[in-house]
Design an enzyme around this catalytic site. Structure first.
Site, PDB file in Angstrom:
ATOM      1  N   GLU A  49      36.912  25.572  31.553  1.00 56.47           N
ATOM      2  CA  GLU A  49      37.498  25.871  30.840  1.00 56.47           C
ATOM      3  C   GLU A  49      36.315  24.963  29.709  1.00 56.47           C
ATOM      4  O   GLU A  49      36.176  23.947  29.596  1.00 56.47           O
ATOM      5  CB  GLU A  49      38.449  24.945  30.566  1.00 56.47           C
ATOM      6  N   ASP A  60      46.240  15.564  26.314  1.00 64.71           N
ATOM      7  CA  ASP A  60      45.157  14.335  26.956  1.00 64.71           C
ATOM      8  C   ASP A  60      44.464  12.848  27.160  1.00 64.71           C
ATOM      9  O   ASP A  60      45.433  12.363  26.254  1.00 64.71           O
ATOM     10  CB  ASP A  60      44.169  14.827  25.478  1.00 64.71           C
TER      11      ASP A  60
END
Length: 265
Positions: A49, A60
């Protein structure tokens, strides 16, 4: 170009889970991202990815945020993401882009899907795109011949899981916990139940991410999932390395450990 369908078919034939690694484009440098991803593939990652650096991440954690900040400081743009995809796809690994929706929307959905396919990318993971708003992206992706991956979480109800998996084509991303990314001491026990609930709604592979950082955890998750997704642990190896060369050695060692883990489930 290796497709996700080929990856999961091979992993199933090998009686193991697929290993999926994540790195942002532009980190530690634009060329360094390709080199690090290639090292991960050489050591056993089946899928990579490539993260599209974005200034306002929702899921995140601190480690990925640090890497993304460096990538943005390096001047990484969507064109660089596409070049990174091209370089990583050349290794033979199935290569995805993980991105929030706003950069795709600003770039143009049809254009993004077409450019990603032309770069050798096989699909996207869009963590903040909901099923209710996904149809334009699903259409653009289908026309370009790339897969769409969406997320389910431990809090997802059965109707919600059904809505999400109906938008997926490559695999379903099962977030192991409610929270942000980052390696943890243990994988949330809710992950196994989430995989079972998701499999009841689809025949697609179900892959688990968030919180996995070593071979023992990879083996644990590989017992019940079709794929094991690792991101922050790779990034931490690169952040902590005194040099890029030592960083490549570190991510290669971690990928090898994880690859062994998914094979001993």
């Amino acid at each position: 170009m290796t497709t996700l369908q080929e990856v999961f078919a091979k992993a199933k034939a090998d009686n193991r889970a697929a290993l999926i690694g994540y790195l942002p484009a532009g980190f530690p440098t634009k060329e360094g991202a390709v080199q690090a991803a290639a090292a991960m593939v050489e050591a056993g990652c089946d899928v990579i990815e490539i993260g599209l650096p974005y200034s306002d991440p929702l899921m995140d954690g601190p480690t990925i945020q640090d890497a993304v900040h460096l990538a943005l400081s390096n001047g990484t743009r969507i064109a660089d993401v596409m070049r990174t995809v091209e370089g990583v796809a050349a290794t033979g690994a199935a290569t995805l882009v993980m991105t929030y929706w706003n950069p795709i929307d600003r770039y143009g959905a049809d254009r993004f899907a077409r450019d990603l396919a032309n770069a050798g990318g096989v699909g996207t993971i869009t963590p903040d795109l909901t099923p209710e708003e996904a149809e334009p992206w699903r259409q653009a992706s289908a026309e370009a011949g790339i897969d769409t991956v969406f997320l389910v979480a431990p809090s997802s109800t059965e109707p919600r899981i059904k809505a999400v998996v109906d938008c997926c084509t490559g695999f379903v991303y099962a977030a192991s916990l409610m929270g942000i990314t980052g390696a943890r001491d243990s994988v949330n026990a809710a992950a196994e139940g989430l995989v079972a609930r998701t499999r009841a709604q689809t025949d697609l592979p179900v892959c688990v991410g968030l919180g996995i950082g070593n071979g023992r955890q990879a083996a644990e998750v590989a017992r019940y999932a079709d794929g094991v997704i690792v991101g922050s642990a790779f990034i931490r190896r690169l952040l902590d390395a005194p040099s890029e060369a030592e960083g490549l050695t570190a991510v290669r060692e971690l990928a090898a450990e994880l690859a062994e883990g998914v094979r001993r489930s």
